[in-house]
Scaffold this active site. Structure first.
Site, PDB file in Angstrom:
ATOM      1  N   SER A   1      -3.383  15.507   4.150  1.00  0.00           N
ATOM      2  CA  SER A   1      -2.623  14.483   4.883  1.00  0.00           C
ATOM      3  C   SER A   1      -2.259  13.305   3.988  1.00  0.00           C
ATOM      4  O   SER A   1      -1.335  12.559   4.291  1.00  0.00           O
ATOM      5  CB  SER A   1      -3.389  14.001   6.118  1.00  0.00           C
ATOM      6  OG  SER A   1      -4.639  13.488   5.737  1.00  0.00           O
ATOM      7  N   GLY A   2      -2.956  13.158   2.870  1.00  0.00           N
ATOM      8  CA  GLY A   2      -2.594  12.135   1.883  1.00  0.00           C
ATOM      9  C   GLY A   2      -1.225  12.406   1.272  1.00  0.00           C
ATOM     10  O   GLY A   2      -0.635  11.531   0.658  1.00  0.00           O
TER      11      GLY A   2
ATOM     12  N   ARG B   1      -6.919  17.650  -5.085  1.00  0.00           N
ATOM     13  CA  ARG B   1      -6.466  17.949  -3.716  1.00  0.00           C
ATOM     14  C   ARG B   1      -7.255  19.155  -3.200  1.00  0.00           C
ATOM     15  O   ARG B   1      -7.397  20.156  -3.912  1.00  0.00           O
ATOM     16  CB  ARG B   1      -4.975  18.278  -3.743  1.00  0.00           C
ATOM     17  CG  ARG B   1      -4.355  18.430  -2.387  1.00  0.00           C
ATOM     18  CD  ARG B   1      -4.150  17.118  -1.682  1.00  0.00           C
ATOM     19  NE  ARG B   1      -3.118  16.292  -2.285  1.00  0.00           N
ATOM     20  CZ  ARG B   1      -2.953  14.997  -2.008  1.00  0.00           C
ATOM     21  NH1 ARG B   1      -3.755  14.372  -1.149  1.00  0.00           N
ATOM     22  NH2 ARG B   1      -1.994  14.299  -2.585  1.00  0.00           N
TER      23      ARG B   1
ATOM     24  N   CYS C   1      -5.156   5.236  -0.832  1.00  0.00           N
ATOM     25  CA  CYS C   1      -6.215   5.646   0.096  1.00  0.00           C
ATOM     26  C   CYS C   1      -7.574   5.849  -0.586  1.00  0.00           C
ATOM     27  O   CYS C   1      -8.606   5.428  -0.064  1.00  0.00           O
ATOM     28  CB  CYS C   1      -5.794   6.913   0.835  1.00  0.00           C
ATOM     29  SG  CYS C   1      -4.826   8.054  -0.148  1.00  0.00           S
TER      30      CYS C   1
ATOM     31  N   THR D   1       7.499   7.742  12.369  1.00  0.00           N
ATOM     32  CA  THR D   1       7.375   9.172  12.711  1.00  0.00           C
ATOM     33  C   THR D   1       6.433   9.889  11.752  1.00  0.00           C
ATOM     34  O   THR D   1       6.155  11.074  11.924  1.00  0.00           O
ATOM     35  CB  THR D   1       8.756   9.857  12.636  1.00  0.00           C
ATOM     36  OG1 THR D   1       9.306   9.576  11.330  1.00  0.00           O
ATOM     37  CG2 THR D   1       9.700   9.342  13.697  1.00  0.00           C
TER      38      THR D   1
ATOM     39  N   ASN E   1       2.839  10.451   9.218  1.00  0.00           N
ATOM     40  CA  ASN E   1       1.388  10.529   9.436  1.00  0.00           C
ATOM     41  C   ASN E   1       0.774   9.149   9.573  1.00  0.00           C
ATOM     42  O   ASN E   1       0.002   8.876  10.500  1.00  0.00           O
ATOM     43  CB  ASN E   1       0.729  11.166   8.201  1.00  0.00           C
ATOM     44  CG  ASN E   1       0.689  12.664   8.269  1.00  0.00           C
ATOM     45  OD1 ASN E   1       0.901  13.234   9.333  1.00  0.00           O
ATOM     46  ND2 ASN E   1       0.424  13.297   7.151  1.00  0.00           N
TER      47      ASN E   1
ATOM     48  N   ASN F   1      -8.578   9.061   5.525  1.00  0.00           N
ATOM     49  CA  ASN F   1      -7.547   8.481   4.645  1.00  0.00           C
ATOM     50  C   ASN F   1      -6.360   7.906   5.402  1.00  0.00           C
ATOM     51  O   ASN F   1      -5.659   7.031   4.896  1.00  0.00           O
ATOM     52  CB  ASN F   1      -7.045   9.528   3.645  1.00  0.00           C
ATOM     53  CG  ASN F   1      -6.586  10.807   4.311  1.00  0.00           C
ATOM     54  OD1 ASN F   1      -7.380  11.507   4.921  1.00  0.00           O
ATOM     55  ND2 ASN F   1      -5.310  11.105   4.215  1.00  0.00           N
TER      56      ASN F   1
ATOM     57  N   ARG G   1      17.621  10.337  10.259  1.00  0.00           N
ATOM     58  CA  ARG G   1      17.285  11.691  10.747  1.00  0.00           C
ATOM     59  C   ARG G   1      16.516  11.633  12.061  1.00  0.00           C
ATOM     60  O   ARG G   1      16.660  12.494  12.915  1.00  0.00           O
ATOM     61  CB  ARG G   1      16.384  12.422   9.733  1.00  0.00           C
ATOM     62  CG  ARG G   1      17.016  12.826   8.450  1.00  0.00           C
ATOM     63  CD  ARG G   1      15.999  13.562   7.573  1.00  0.00           C
ATOM     64  NE  ARG G   1      14.891  12.702   7.122  1.00  0.00           N
ATOM     65  CZ  ARG G   1      14.928  11.945   6.033  1.00  0.00           C
ATOM     66  NH1 ARG G   1      15.990  11.952   5.266  1.00  0.00           N
ATOM     67  NH2 ARG G   1      13.907  11.173   5.693  1.00  0.00           N
TER      68      ARG G   1
ATOM     69  N   HIS H   1     -10.770  11.856   2.983  1.00  0.00           N
ATOM     70  CA  HIS H   1     -10.944  11.953   1.527  1.00  0.00           C
ATOM     71  C   HIS H   1     -12.432  11.769   1.210  1.00  0.00           C
ATOM     72  O   HIS H   1     -13.087  10.872   1.753  1.00  0.00           O
ATOM     73  CB  HIS H   1     -10.180  10.830   0.813  1.00  0.00           C
ATOM     74  CG  HIS H   1      -8.696  11.007   0.774  1.00  0.00           C
ATOM     75  ND1 HIS H   1      -8.010  12.071   1.323  1.00  0.00           N
ATOM     76  CD2 HIS H   1      -7.743  10.217   0.199  1.00  0.00           C
ATOM     77  CE1 HIS H   1      -6.708  11.935   1.098  1.00  0.00           C
ATOM     78  NE2 HIS H   1      -6.516  10.816   0.438  1.00  0.00           N
TER      79      HIS H   1
HETATM   80  N1  NAP Z   1      -1.200   9.593   3.919  1.00  0.00           N
HETATM   81  C1  NAP Z   1      -2.054   8.790   3.314  1.00  0.00           C
HETATM   82  O1  NAP Z   1      -3.277   9.051   3.230  1.00  0.00           O
HETATM   83  C2  NAP Z   1      -1.577   7.526   2.743  1.00  0.00           C
HETATM   84  C3  NAP Z   1      -2.503   6.603   2.324  1.00  0.00           C
HETATM   85  C4  NAP Z   1      -2.086   5.410   1.771  1.00  0.00           C
HETATM   86  C5  NAP Z   1      -0.749   5.178   1.651  1.00  0.00           C
HETATM   87  N2  NAP Z   1       0.161   6.108   2.061  1.00  0.00           N
HETATM   88  C6  NAP Z   1       1.566   5.789   1.921  1.00  0.00           C
HETATM   89  O2  NAP Z   1       2.173   5.643   3.184  1.00  0.00           O
HETATM   90  C7  NAP Z   1       3.530   6.051   3.109  1.00  0.00           C
HETATM   91  C8  NAP Z   1       3.835   7.085   4.183  1.00  0.00           C
HETATM   92  O3  NAP Z   1       2.979   8.192   4.062  1.00  0.00           O
HETATM   93  P1  NAP Z   1       2.886   9.318   5.186  1.00  0.00           P
HETATM   94  O4  NAP Z   1       1.710  10.108   4.818  1.00  0.00           O
HETATM   95  O5  NAP Z   1       2.972   8.723   6.549  1.00  0.00           O
HETATM   96  O6  NAP Z   1       4.248  10.156   4.915  1.00  0.00           O
HETATM   97  P2  NAP Z   1       5.068  11.093   5.921  1.00  0.00           P
HETATM   98  O7  NAP Z   1       4.181  11.686   6.945  1.00  0.00           O
HETATM   99  O8  NAP Z   1       5.834  12.017   5.029  1.00  0.00           O
HETATM  100  O9  NAP Z   1       6.088  10.106   6.652  1.00  0.00           O
HETATM  101  C9  NAP Z   1       7.131   9.440   5.961  1.00  0.00           C
HETATM  102  C10 NAP Z   1       7.812   8.462   6.900  1.00  0.00           C
HETATM  103  O10 NAP Z   1       8.793   7.742   6.167  1.00  0.00           O
HETATM  104  C11 NAP Z   1      10.047   7.796   6.860  1.00  0.00           C
HETATM  105  N3  NAP Z   1      11.176   7.722   5.944  1.00  0.00           N
HETATM  106  C12 NAP Z   1      11.467   8.558   4.910  1.00  0.00           C
HETATM  107  N4  NAP Z   1      12.621   8.170   4.318  1.00  0.00           N
HETATM  108  C13 NAP Z   1      13.061   7.074   4.983  1.00  0.00           C
HETATM  109  C14 NAP Z   1      14.190   6.228   4.858  1.00  0.00           C
HETATM  110  N5  NAP Z   1      15.117   6.424   3.916  1.00  0.00           N
HETATM  111  N6  NAP Z   1      14.320   5.184   5.725  1.00  0.00           N
HETATM  112  C15 NAP Z   1      13.413   4.970   6.695  1.00  0.00           C
HETATM  113  N7  NAP Z   1      12.316   5.755   6.869  1.00  0.00           N
HETATM  114  C16 NAP Z   1      12.135   6.792   6.019  1.00  0.00           C
HETATM  115  C17 NAP Z   1       9.998   9.146   7.548  1.00  0.00           C
HETATM  116  O11 NAP Z   1      10.952   9.138   8.591  1.00  0.00           O
HETATM  117  P3  NAP Z   1      11.745  10.473   9.035  1.00  0.00           P
HETATM  118  O12 NAP Z   1      10.878  11.126  10.071  1.00  0.00           O
HETATM  119  O13 NAP Z   1      13.006   9.920   9.601  1.00  0.00           O
HETATM  120  O14 NAP Z   1      11.954  11.306   7.815  1.00  0.00           O
HETATM  121  C18 NAP Z   1       8.557   9.146   8.056  1.00  0.00           C
HETATM  122  O15 NAP Z   1       8.444   8.348   9.221  1.00  0.00           O
HETATM  123  C19 NAP Z   1       3.729   6.507   1.671  1.00  0.00           C
HETATM  124  O16 NAP Z   1       4.230   5.411   0.950  1.00  0.00           O
HETATM  125  C20 NAP Z   1       2.360   6.857   1.214  1.00  0.00           C
HETATM  126  O17 NAP Z   1       2.217   6.765  -0.183  1.00  0.00           O
HETATM  127  C21 NAP Z   1      -0.221   7.262   2.621  1.00  0.00           C
END
Ligand code: NAP
Length: 344
Positions: free
Chosen positions: A160-161, A235, A130, A11, A13, A315, A39, A242
């Site tokens: 979005s990062g 940021r 990223c 769910t 990003n 990113n 959730r 990025h």
């Molecule tokens: N965004 C970037 O540019 C980027 C780049 C490289 C790496 N990352 C890494 O990718 C990961 C996710 O980033 P994002 O940007 O997608 O974050 P996000 O939009 O905040 O999404 C977080 C996701 O994790 C799930 N989650 C949270 N707690 C959980 C739990 N206890 N059990 C199962 N699922 C859980 C959330 O589900 P719910 O909807 O149920 O809360 C949601 O699907 C992070 O580790 C981040 O460091 C991100």
């Protein structure tokens, strides 16, 4: 041959982008399972023209799943990735939880594909940060040609990062500024709308931030431990994409024209470098694209064998979801994974 793939954080990003990319690239799936926290249980996400019901990670049995792409943050990964790996499911992890573990390969397929074979030690493969992913895609071919000594990089990282909450904060604050409403700061440390913040992740004892340290450690692990790198991570109020202003000092001579030619041929790179108005990439142009774009390539006459350039990528794609899917493709290409369930 097709594989049962679970997306943890479906769910989020990155998770949503992961589903888009699996579909776009025709990844050979027998089934895709969308997982998140309790959730989100029962909510729906799209996979091509199909809708997947989200299931709770802590109620899911991985024993017949082949590949798990983890995108739910470091704490979830630390708890779950080793357990999932032990069930014979290969974990490709987007968080920083295992990136610096000597028994876990950290992979950008254009840069260090051969390191992937190490994954059997823990059944975990790490996806880089990223900002590092797009940087090393551009540095690798230049390093092969002229040997990089030192890199100085300043990043301009989109909200979005910082996940869904980061995007929501930029949107809400921008609207609040326009309607003269109160501007609340929750996710970031200062207002991000119409501002820039020179702080990503926590501060370390030496005054650098963890995000800056990650760029150093990951470049050394993937490209060459001899490369010296110093970063300032910032940021900026951009939703996706990025950007990086990069200065590189090489051991051997290299001209801007040679760098342009090398990068034009390099996998994953696209050179957009016209010395005229608009003849360069911006983060807005990079959103939704797979390439790492390189612009503003020029010689730096203040050092020997120096080049400066501007590197931009989406990113959520090369910085996260695309790279993770490419890692899964590499496992298949090299015959390192077989589906647990044979097709009927
Ligand atoms: N965004 C970037 O540019 C980027 C780049 C490289 C790496 N990352 C890494 O990718 C990961 C996710 O980033 P994002 O940007 O997608 O974050 P996000 O939009 O905040 O999404 C977080 C996701 O994790 C799930 N989650 C949270 N707690 C959980 C739990 N206890 N059990 C199962 N699922 C859980 C959330 O589900 P719910 O909807 O149920 O809360 C949601 O699907 C992070 O580790 C981040 O460091 C991100």
């Amino acid at each position: 041959m097709s594989f049962k793939v679970a997306i943890v954080g479906a769910t989020g990003n990155v998770g949503r982008e992961m589903l888009n990319i699996l579909e776009e690239r025709g990844f050979p799936v027998s089934e895709v399972v969308a997982l998140a926290s309790r959730r989100s249980q029962g909510t729906e996400v799209s996979f091509g023209d199909r809708t997947l019901k989200v299931r709770a990670l802590d109620q899911y049995d991985f024993s017949d799943t082949d590949i798990c792409i983890m995108s739910a943050g470091g704490n979830v990964s630390k708890e779950w990735s080793p357990k999932i790996g032990k069930q014979g499911c290969v974990v490709i992890d987007n968080s920083s939880a295992f990136r610096y573990d000597q028994d876990v390969p950290l992979i950008v397929p254009e840069v260090n594909p051969d390191a992937i074979s190490l994954f059997t030690r823990k059944n975990i493969i790490a996806n880089p940060n990223c900002s590092t992913a797009q940087l090393v895609v551009a540095l690798k071919p230049l390093h092969d040609f002229a040997t990089i000594k030192r890199v100085v990089v300043a990043t301009y990282q989109s909200v979005s990062g910082a996940g869904k909450e980061g995007m929501d904060e930029l949107f809400t604050q921008t609207r609040a500024v326009f309607v003269a409403d109160q501007v609340d700061v929750k996710k970031f440390t200062k207002r991000i709308a119409f501002n820039v913040i020179p702080h990503i992740d926590v501060f370390l004892d030496d005054g650098f931030t963890k995000e800056e340290w990650k760029m150093v450690a990951e470049t050394k692990k993937m490209l060459d431990p001899k490369i010296k790198l110093t970063a300032t991570c910032v940021r900026v109020p951009v939703f996706i994409g990025h950007s990086e202003a990069v200065n590189i000092e090489f051991e051997k001579p290299i001209t801007a024209e040679e760098a342009r030619e090398i990068l034009r041929e390099a996998p994953g790179c696209q050179v957009l470098d016209k010395r005229e108005d608009g003849g360069y990439i911006t983060p807005l142009d990079s959103a939704g694209e797979d390439a790492t774009f390189i612009s503003r390539i020029r010689e730096d006459s203040t050092i020997d064998n120096g080049l400066s350039m501007w590197i931009v990528s989406d990113n959520l794609r090369k910085g996260a979801a695309l790279n993770a899917v490419q890692i899964a493709e590499l496992l298949i290409e090299r015959g390192l994974i077989q589906p647990k369930k044979k097709a009927a």
